[in-house]
Enzyme design. Structure first.
Site, PDB file in Angstrom:
ATOM      1  N   ARG A 129     -16.354  12.975 -45.836  1.00 39.68           N
ATOM      2  CA  ARG A 129     -15.698  12.155 -46.832  1.00 39.68           C
ATOM      3  C   ARG A 129     -16.614  11.688 -47.794  1.00 39.68           C
ATOM      4  O   ARG A 129     -17.678  11.045 -47.528  1.00 39.68           O
ATOM      5  CB  ARG A 129     -14.885  10.994 -46.001  1.00 39.68           C
ATOM      6  N   THR A 154     -15.231   8.526 -53.643  1.00 38.01           N
ATOM      7  CA  THR A 154     -13.757   8.579 -53.773  1.00 38.01           C
ATOM      8  C   THR A 154     -12.868   8.494 -52.428  1.00 38.01           C
ATOM      9  O   THR A 154     -11.690   8.353 -52.408  1.00 38.01           O
ATOM     10  CB  THR A 154     -13.524   9.802 -54.253  1.00 38.01           C
ATOM     11  N   ASP A 164     -18.106   3.829 -36.912  1.00 30.98           N
ATOM     12  CA  ASP A 164     -18.261   5.379 -37.341  1.00 30.98           C
ATOM     13  C   ASP A 164     -18.263   6.354 -36.249  1.00 30.98           C
ATOM     14  O   ASP A 164     -19.251   6.151 -35.568  1.00 30.98           O
ATOM     15  CB  ASP A 164     -19.396   5.724 -38.166  1.00 30.98           C
ATOM     16  N   ASP A 171     -21.339   8.839 -35.960  1.00 22.36           N
ATOM     17  CA  ASP A 171     -22.528   8.079 -35.668  1.00 22.36           C
ATOM     18  C   ASP A 171     -22.783   7.617 -34.101  1.00 22.36           C
ATOM     19  O   ASP A 171     -23.588   7.856 -33.485  1.00 22.36           O
ATOM     20  CB  ASP A 171     -22.932   6.999 -36.714  1.00 22.36           C
TER      21      ASP A 171
END
Ligand code: U5P
Length: 209
Positions: A104, A108, A200, A203
Site C-alpha cells: 500500500r 495515496t 499492522d 508487522d
C-alpha cells in the site's frame, strides 16, 4: 450483491481478543492467527460438494459421502495473508497456493501490484483470497482483479477483521465474491488502519516495525 458472513463462533471470538491485544507477542500472535484461520476454513468449506461412495465397515457395506474433489486454490495477499495459509491447509491439504504481492502506497493508500504467481489451471479452481485485514478494501479489490484477469471465476474473500468501508467497496467492485470475516469493526482511522483492529497485521506476524 455478494453476501457477508461473520464467523462469530465463541472460539474465534476468544482467540481474536488475544490477537487484538497489544500485549500479545509475535509467537503467540502467529499461532492464534493460524488457529483462527483453521476454524474459519472449517466454516467456509461448509458448502463443499460431496459425492456418494460405498465403504465397507467391519460390520457391513454402506453408502457414505466423500468430497467431490473440486479443485481449490488459496491466495494470500502478501505479506500478511501468508499468516493464514497453513491454518487453512490443515483442513484443505490438497489446495494449491497462489501468491499476489501488493503493497500500500503510504501516501495515496492505493495498492501497487509487484508479484503474481498462480496455479496453472486458474479457470477450474475455487479460490479463497485471504488477508487478515480488509481496511479500505483496495488490496482485496486489486488482488481479485488480478485473479479474474487471469481467468478465475469462483472466488471467496476471507479475513479476520473488516472495516465497514472496505466491505462496502469490495461488494460494489466484486458483487460475485462473498466475504467471510471473524469481526466487523467500527471504522478506519485517517491512516487507513482499522479501529479498534489489531494494528499492522504484517508487522505483528513477522515481528517487524
Ligand atoms: N492493514 C493492516 N492493519 C490495518 C489496516 C490495514 O495490517 O488496520 C494492512 C493489511 O495487511 C492489508 C492491507 O494487507 O493493509 C489492507 O489494506 P486495504 O487495502 O484494505 O486498505
Amino acid at each position: 450483491m455478494s453476501k457477508v458472513f461473520v464467523f462469530d463462533h465463541p472460539l474465534i471470538q476468544h482467540k481474536l481478543t488475544y490477537i487484538r491485544s497489544v500485549e500479545t507477542g509475535t509467537k503467540e500472535f502467529r499461532e492464534l492467527v493460524d488457529e483462527v484461520a483453521t476454524l474459519m476454513a472449517f466454516e467456509i468449506t461448509r458448502d463443499m460438494p460431496l459425492v456418494e461412495t460405498e465403504v465397507e465397515t467391519p460390520v457391513t457395506v454402506t453408502k457414505s459421502k466423500v468430497l467431490a474433489g473440486k479443485k481449490m486454490g488459496i491466495v494470500p495477499i502478501l505479506r500478511a495473508g501468508i499468516g493464514m495459509v497453513d491454518g487453512i491447509l490443515k483442513l484443505i491439504p490438497a489446495a494449491k497456493v497462489g501468491h499476489i504481492g501488493l503493497y500500500r502506497d503510504p501516501q495515496t493508500l492505493q495498492p501497487v501490484e509487484y508479484y503474481v504467481k498462480l496455479p496453472a489451471d486458474v479457470e477450474e479452481r475455487d479460490f479463497i483470497v485471504v488477508d487478515p485485514m480488509l481496511a479500505t478494501g483496495g488490496s482485496a479489490i486489486e488482488a481479485i482483479n488480478s485473479l479474474k484477469k487471469r481467468g478465475a471465476t469462483s472466488i471467496k474473500f476471507m479475513c479476520l477483521i473488516a472495516a465497514p468501508e472496505g466491505v462496502e467497496l469490495l461488494q460494489q467492485a466484486h458483487p460475485d465474491v462473498d466475504v467471510y470475516i471473524a469481526a466487523l469493526d467500527e471504522k478506519l482511522n485517517d491512516h487507513g488502519y482499522i479501529v479498534p483492529g489489531l494494528g499492522d497485521a504484517g508487522d505483528r506476524l513477522f515481528g517487524t516495525k
